[in-house]
Design a protein around this motif. Structure first.
Motif, PDB file in Angstrom:
ATOM      1  N   SER A  44       0.818  -1.362   0.568  1.00  0.00           N
ATOM      2  CA  SER A  44      -0.079   0.483  -0.150  1.00  0.00           C
ATOM      3  C   SER A  44       0.677   1.137  -0.267  1.00  0.00           C
ATOM      4  O   SER A  44       2.009   1.268  -0.157  1.00  0.00           O
ATOM      5  CB  SER A  44      -1.079   0.209   1.331  1.00  0.00           C
ATOM      6  OG  SER A  44       0.367   0.096   2.649  1.00  0.00           O
ATOM      7  N   LYS A  45       0.303   2.671   0.056  1.00  0.00           N
ATOM      8  CA  LYS A  45       1.432   3.606  -0.217  1.00  0.00           C
ATOM      9  C   LYS A  45       2.225   4.068   1.014  1.00  0.00           C
ATOM     10  O   LYS A  45       2.808   4.262   1.585  1.00  0.00           O
ATOM     11  CB  LYS A  45      -0.364   4.977   0.238  1.00  0.00           C
ATOM     12  CG  LYS A  45      -0.827   4.685  -1.603  1.00  0.00           C
ATOM     13  CD  LYS A  45      -2.030   5.946  -1.092  1.00  0.00           C
ATOM     14  CE  LYS A  45      -1.469   6.267  -3.101  1.00  0.00           C
ATOM     15  NZ  LYS A  45      -2.667   7.280  -3.126  1.00  0.00           N
ATOM     16  N   GLU A  46       1.166   2.977   2.321  1.00  0.00           N
ATOM     17  CA  GLU A  46       1.301   3.056   3.892  1.00  0.00           C
ATOM     18  C   GLU A  46       2.954   1.869   4.176  1.00  0.00           C
ATOM     19  O   GLU A  46       3.718   1.968   4.476  1.00  0.00           O
ATOM     20  CB  GLU A  46       1.001   3.226   5.267  1.00  0.00           C
ATOM     21  CG  GLU A  46       0.020   4.996   4.940  1.00  0.00           C
ATOM     22  CD  GLU A  46       0.598   5.285   5.153  1.00  0.00           C
ATOM     23  OE1 GLU A  46       1.094   5.977   5.573  1.00  0.00           O
ATOM     24  OE2 GLU A  46      -0.106   6.778   4.244  1.00  0.00           O
ATOM     25  N   GLY A  47       3.189   1.136   3.376  1.00  0.00           N
ATOM     26  CA  GLY A  47       3.782  -0.124   3.581  1.00  0.00           C
ATOM     27  C   GLY A  47       3.262  -1.734   2.945  1.00  0.00           C
ATOM     28  O   GLY A  47       2.370  -1.343   1.913  1.00  0.00           O
ATOM     29  N   PHE A  48       4.573  -2.265   3.179  1.00  0.00           N
ATOM     30  CA  PHE A  48       3.957  -3.576   3.168  1.00  0.00           C
ATOM     31  C   PHE A  48       3.000  -4.729   4.215  1.00  0.00           C
ATOM     32  O   PHE A  48       3.041  -4.009   4.567  1.00  0.00           O
ATOM     33  CB  PHE A  48       5.087  -4.342   2.285  1.00  0.00           C
ATOM     34  CG  PHE A  48       5.923  -3.784   1.322  1.00  0.00           C
ATOM     35  CD1 PHE A  48       5.716  -4.504   0.221  1.00  0.00           C
ATOM     36  CD2 PHE A  48       6.541  -3.169   1.840  1.00  0.00           C
ATOM     37  CE1 PHE A  48       6.048  -3.384  -1.431  1.00  0.00           C
ATOM     38  CE2 PHE A  48       7.462  -2.326   0.673  1.00  0.00           C
ATOM     39  CZ  PHE A  48       7.364  -2.387  -0.808  1.00  0.00           C
TER      40      PHE A  48
END
Length: 143
Positions: A44-48
């Motif tokens: 995602s934009k925030e991380g994995f």
């Protein structure tokens, strides 16, 4: 973007750096029945997020270790069964374990990795560093 990772990697080349060094140990001896659980990897934009399908285990069966940029997820479960009557005692031991090591990209903030286990799924959150997160587009004025 959602990606299902299998033991061989025929996906986009940018995933090879992230998962190209997947190491796993699997033993098949009479006292051991081992298998490698299915793994989902979601970006995602925030991380994995790594999701490991491991039903029948407890939180205490898992060990996660981060050394440099190598995340190792392992589990070991020992089951004992004993049947006793007047003439004999039968004991059976069963050991099962797995280990997978993932090479993490430099964009992952190793200090903020978190893991939880619920309903047979181990979920590992791998947040991105602030400088690696995608920034929204902005207009730049010419002075």
């Amino acid at each position: 973007m959602s990606t299902l990772v299998k033991t061989h990697f025929a996906g986009p080349s940018y995933l090879n750096g992230f998962f190209g060094k997947d190491l796993l140990n699997e033993f098949n001896t009479p006292a051991f029945s081992g298998s490698v659980p299915a793994v989902n990897v979601i970006e995602s934009k925030e991380g994995f997020r790594i999701e490991v399908a491991a039903p029948g285990l407890q939180k205490s069966d898992f060990k996660l270790n981060l050394e440099k940029n190598q995340l190792t997820i392992s589990a070991q479960k020992e089951q004992k069964e004993e049947d006793t009557n007047e003439k004999y005692t039968r004991k059976e031991f069963k050991y099962s374990s797995f280990q997978r090591t993932f090479t993490l990209p430099n964009s992952v903030d190793g200090d903020k990795i978190e893991a939880s286990y619920s309903e047979g799924i181990l979920s590992v959150a791998l947040p991105k560093r602030e400088e690696a997160k995608e920034k929204p587009a902005r207009a730049i004025e010419v002075a």
